[in-house]
Design an enzyme around this catalytic site. Structure first.
Site, short mmCIF file in Angstrom:
data_model
loop_
_atom_site.label_atom_id
_atom_site.label_comp_id
_atom_site.label_asym_id
_atom_site.label_seq_id
_atom_site.Cartn_x
_atom_site.Cartn_y
_atom_site.Cartn_z
N CYS A 85 0.45 -6.63 4.99
CA CYS A 85 0.48 -5.63 6.06
C CYS A 85 0.22 -6.28 7.41
CB CYS A 85 -0.54 -4.52 5.74
SG CYS A 85 -0.33 -3.06 6.76
N HIS A 194 0.36 -2.92 -0.27
CA HIS A 194 -0.99 -3.47 -0.50
C HIS A 194 -1.31 -3.69 -1.98
CE1 HIS A 194 -2.71 -2.99 3.62
NE2 HIS A 194 -1.68 -2.18 3.72
N GLU A 196 -3.59 -5.43 -3.20
CA GLU A 196 -5.04 -5.52 -3.43
C GLU A 196 -5.64 -4.15 -3.71
OE1 GLU A 196 -3.61 -5.33 -0.61
OE2 GLU A 196 -4.91 -4.70 1.03
#
Lengths: 223, 763
Positions: A85, A194, A196
């Site tokens: 990002c 994302h 994560e």
């Protein structure tokens, strides 16, 4: 295996990136924007957020942080770098990756569970996936529209450097539905969604994102 | 020329614009009496802003006392009403800090900045207590969804909430979006923040707002002070909007979430190193508030050099600096031996920090401007001993007529086909329809602790990654119920939030509230307020959940029409193991569906009466706190024992909407048979309280029903999770996909602008 995660002023997902590294089985190492020191890590993650408030262009100021000179030098030696990002935006601003990220065509911030297709499993960060594999990870951005000129897009496609593509409705107007790209050597990857946030069943839409963090360990071992 | 204390003594009869600053004649007279002279213009600024309704709670104080007087016995409350936010022991060495606040008027004037700074303000309140903020929620209310002004206000408010919260890195885990005509000229933008801290054995992990210790330094840190929000508190929060008059735009503050993010990290580092004696955030009334509150709660004396305040606009007069509501500022009391380290931590985070004064033993708050004294007051008279009003109140003349015109007169659907048609209309109604268009603009993932977020019954966050300890929060409020009966309405708001927390498996512990009402000068509104507070205090006592703090917002009206009385209640709960949480979706095929609780013919103020008939009258559903308690116990125990695959609270739209929401969540249908002996329409649309739908795996069915029987909780087997259709047997069936599409379409159709016609789309 030690994976560095840079904290810029305004980084938000740095803790999440460190958690993902830990769950993948590596040791997360916190790196500070103001220190030109990578602490001998084996790979670096530039996490999501709004570095320096992103009041200019996203990532435009972060690329000048002292730590970035080391990241850029490392990348040129083949150090694996993943920009997520805001990190992707910084990599583009630092010219480690081509193109740019602009305001979503829907003109608002978008947070959703996004279906992606992994287009290339031959980068340092995607080797644990298979090409064509479909995954779901959160997407959350206001300026996630990937743009580049036609020649660059053709080259990225031709060289197999499109790493992931959006499936379903294009959420932000990215050209050719591109969600992530890689450098020529496949060591530097920029990704708008994302992974994560998709490493635990409890808190994510699933664990599809974990592969990015395990892939780099595999790459490092086999390197 | 600056007005000084000396000038005030020399020219005691100078005319002062106290009325323009919102002070009444008797209030001004009292200030003169306190000081023994006329106030200086700076003192007048301070008193006017600190004695405004918003800061002094002068109309509400006498009622709010009940929250303390009727507080239930609990060991969980570490810090209660009166500090910046309540602190609740959630076990495992952790405490939660939470509070909800309003930013209604600024958000109407300037939707984006009004909403953004509403988030910023509540986050600083939680941070000030020593906590790391870990989540936000936003209960929002607007005029009719399709009204032109709602299209201006709602997108701006949503973008502001998202723009600030997302950039701050706090997950937005829930809230409400409600539409009603009475909010058309006066939206309600309430913001809740929750944080966590480790109080430690000595409780030193909790920070309080006091400046103690002779010679300790007063430090202002964070953003520079500018001209934004000057008089925002008194001008914006204490006056009703009028259709004419000059624009009030400059009075709304402008937010900088990046600065606030740095301020959070900086403060947490200062706390960790134990570098502050006391700390206060700067919100409404800016430096006036922070200095007087810190001094008042401390040893009572403080001397400040106001000319040391770093300014964004060097032309500001001292009165303006005192009143400025520039955002992202904090004030701390620091021991001289720690000041060097304090300033070094601020420098690390690029936070400007300036020593502007010190603690004295004079018992006075004294402020100098370039060597001349411009303020010399007893701080308690500014901060804590403002005026208190016993406003007259009276039951509105139309209350009886309103309660007499119940929903019995409305045409009720009777055939299966009619029921199906009304269900679909209700599913598409703005109050019931999917709020994804709003909540998809909020980051719910950041920090990696979000276990549940909207549209689940409560937002749930993992607090401890080692032990899986977590907390859950829900906010609820139903202005229509409160209009019909404010005493019951406030209790119903609490009941629903309490039930929502329990539905997800968490044990309710404590309450925060945001009381949004019309003008306190209107006896009818004051009656609504008094009744609501009395109802809420009584119910909190019975449910054993203390009020920890909150906020009152008066003067919510346009022209002479007050908003629906809207007490918004937030309930915080704890769950020992978040992996045991109960989500809402139908998931596993073959699971058995039970309806818990009793259904009566209760449609007064219901969503069905509102959305399908525009009707408001009769009585709200009957409050039953004992039943709520029992239901909550079963939901919490069943969750802990692993007996439930899903649960969902029944509220707006009753069983019908509850089932629809459970089906849509994962796209899984159900076969449902309505309970016998009750009219199908009532069974589907009544909003009787203390009810929930639960989904039980067949393997656990006996254990679960045994638990219900042992505790005497009414439970009715009403269906099975099955297929891709919601099939209400003997009545109608609707494909889940049709329900989903209908539910999803409403808000985007109204609020979604066209995509950019840029070359991007050609790419």
């Amino acid at each position: 295996m030690r994976i560095g995660v840079v904290t810029f002023p305004g980084s938000l997902d740095d803790g999440d990136a460190r958690r993902a590294v830990r769950i993948a089985g590596a040791e997360p190492v916190a790196l500070w924007h103001g220190d030109a020191d990578l602490k001998s890590v084996d790979a670096v993650i530039l996490p999501g957020g709004f570095s320096y408030g992103d009041y200019l262009r996203c990532g435009a100021i972060a690329r000048f942080a002292p730590v970035m000179s080391e990241v850029i030098a490392g990348a040129k030696r083949g150090l694996p770098v993943l920009g997520i990002c805001n990190g992707f935006q910084i990599l583009c601003e630092a010219h480690l990756l081509p193109g740019a990220l602009i305001r979503n065509d829907v003109r608002r911030f978008v947070c959703k569970d996004q279906r992606l297709r992994i287009e290339s499993a031959s980068t340092a960060w995607t080797s644990d996936y298979s090409a064509g594999q479909e995954i779901v990870v959160p997407l959350k951005n206001g300026e996630g529209g990937f743009v580049a000129d036609e020649a660059t897009l053709d080259r990225l496609e031709g060289e197999g450097r499109v790493v992931a593509r959006y499936l379903g409705d294009n959420p932000n107007g990215s050209y050719r539905d591109i969600a992530g790209i890689a450098s020529e050597d496949g060591r530097v990857v920029g990704l708008m969604p994302h992974p994560e946030h998709a490493v635990e069943e409890l808190t994510g839409p699933g664990t599809d994102g974990l592969g990015f963090f395990t892939s780099v360990l595999t790459s490092l071992v086999s390197a | 020329m600056t007005d000084t204390v000396k000038a005030a003594q020399d020219a005691p009869d100078a005319e002062q614009p106290y009325r323009e600053l919102g002070l009444k004649d008797d209030e001004y007279a009292r200030i003169r009496e306190i000081l023994g002279r006329r106030p200086t213009s700076s003192e007048l600024a301070m008193y006017s802003v600190m004695w405004s309704e918003h800061c002094s709670y002068k109309s509400s104080k006498v009622h709010l006392r009940q929250f303390g007087e009727k507080a239930p016995q609990t060991d969980a409350l570490l810090v209660g009403v009166g500090e910046n936010a309540g602190v609740v022991d959630i076990g495992g060495g952790w405490a939660a800090v939470f509070k909800v606040e309003s930013h209604n008027h600024p958000s109407y004037v300037e939707p984006y900045q009004g909403a953004a700074t509403g988030v910023g303000g509540i986050v600083r309140d939680v941070l000030t207590m020593g906590a790391r903020p870990i989540g936000v929620m936003d209960p929002l209310r607007f005029g009719p969804a399709d009204a032109p002004d709602t299209r201006r206000v709602l997108p701006g408010v949503v973008a502001g909430v998202g723009g600030y919260g997302n950039c701050l890195g706090l997950p937005n885990i829930g809230g409400e979006v409600v539409f009603d005509e009475t909010y058309a000229g006066n939206p309600l933008v309430n913001a809740l923040c929750v944080g966590v801290l480790k109080p430690g054995e000595d409780g030193k992990g909790i920070k309080l707002a006091h400046a103690s210790g002779l010679g300790n330094l007063v430090v202002l840190f964070g953003a520079r002070t500018g001209g934004d929000g000057i008089g925002g508190v008194s001008v914006l929060a204490s006056e009703t909007f009028e259709s004419t008059g000059p624009t009030k735009r400059p009075a709304v503050q402008v937010g900088d979430p990046f600065m606030e993010k740095l301020l959070i990290e900086c403060c947490l580092e200062l706390f960790a190193e134990d570098l502050v004696v006391g700390i206060q955030d700067l919100g409404g009334a800016g430096i006036s508030c922070a200095t007087s509150e810190l001094a008042s709660a401390g040893d009572g004396g403080m001397l400040v050099d106001l000319d040391r305040v770093p300014l964004r606009d060097p032309s500001l007069a001292p009165e303006e600096i005192l009143m400025s509501e520039s955002q992202e500022r904090m004030m701390a009391c620091v021991e001289p031996k720690h000041i060097e380290r304090f300033l070094a931590v601020c420098k690390k985070w690029d936070i400007p920090a300036t020593v502007i004064g010190s603690v004295t033993d004079t018992g006075r708050l004294q402020i100098d401007w370039h060597g001349e004294r411009i303020v010399d007051v007893p701080p308690r008279t500014v901060a804590h001993e403002g005026p208190v009003y016993e406003r007259p109140y009276a039951r509105p003349g139309d209350q009886d007529a309103l309660q007499a015109s119940g929903p019995e007169s409305l045409p009720r659907p009777s055939t299966g086909e009619e029921l199906r048609a009304e269900l679909l209309k209700l599913v598409a109604a703005p109050n019931v329809a999917s709020k994804a268009w709003v909540t998809d603009q909020y980051d719910r993932y950041v920090l990696g602790g979000t276990v549940l977020a909207q549209p689940e019954d409560s937002g749930m966050l993992r607090v401890d990654e080692e032990t899986n300890l977590g907390l859950a929060i829900a906010t609820d409020g139903n202005g229509r119920f409160a209009r019909l009966d404010p005493y019951a309405g406030a209790q119903l708001a609490l009941s629903e939030a309490y039930r929502n927390v329990a539905t997800t498996g968490a044990k309710p512990l404590a309450v925060t509230n945001c009381l949004n009402f019309g003008s306190p000068e209107d006896p009818a509104v004051m009656w609504q307020f008094a009744e609501a507070v009395r109802g809420l205090a009584d119910a909190c006592l019975e449910l054993g959940v203390p009020v920890t703090g909150g906020n009152v917002s008066f003067y919510n009206s346009t022209a002479d029409v007050a908003i629906l009385p809207t007490p918004v209640v937030g309930v915080l709960g704890v769950i020992d193991d978040v992996t045991r949480r109960t989500p809402m979706a139908f998931d596993a095929e073959g699971d058995v569906i039970y309806l818990l609780g009793e259904t009566r013919d209760e449609l007064g103020g219901s969503e069905w009466a509102h959305s399908l008939h525009g009707h408001l009258g009769g009585l709200p559903p009957k409050v039953d706190l004992a039943a709520e308690k029992l239901l909550a116990e079963v939901l919490i125990n069943a969750s802990r024992d692993g007996l439930l695959d899903a649960a969902h609270d029944l509220a707006d739209g009753g069983l019908a909407i509850g089932l629809v929401e459970m089906a849509i969540r994962q796209g899984r249908g159900a076969r449902v048979w309505l309970p016998e002996g009750i009219d199908p329409f009532v069974a589907l649309f009544s909003e009787s309280v203390a009810r929930a739908v639960v989904v039980v795996p067949r393997s656990e069915e006996v254990r679960f029903t045994d638990m219900c029987i042992a505790r005497r909780l009414p439970h009715t087997r009403i269906g099975v999770v099955d297929g891709d259709t919601l099939d209400v047997q003997g009545q109608f069936s609707v494909p889940v996909e049709e329900l989903r599409a209908t539910h999803a379409a409403t808000l985007p159709a109204i609020f979604e602008p066209a995509r950019d016609a840029s070359p991007l789309n050609a790419g």
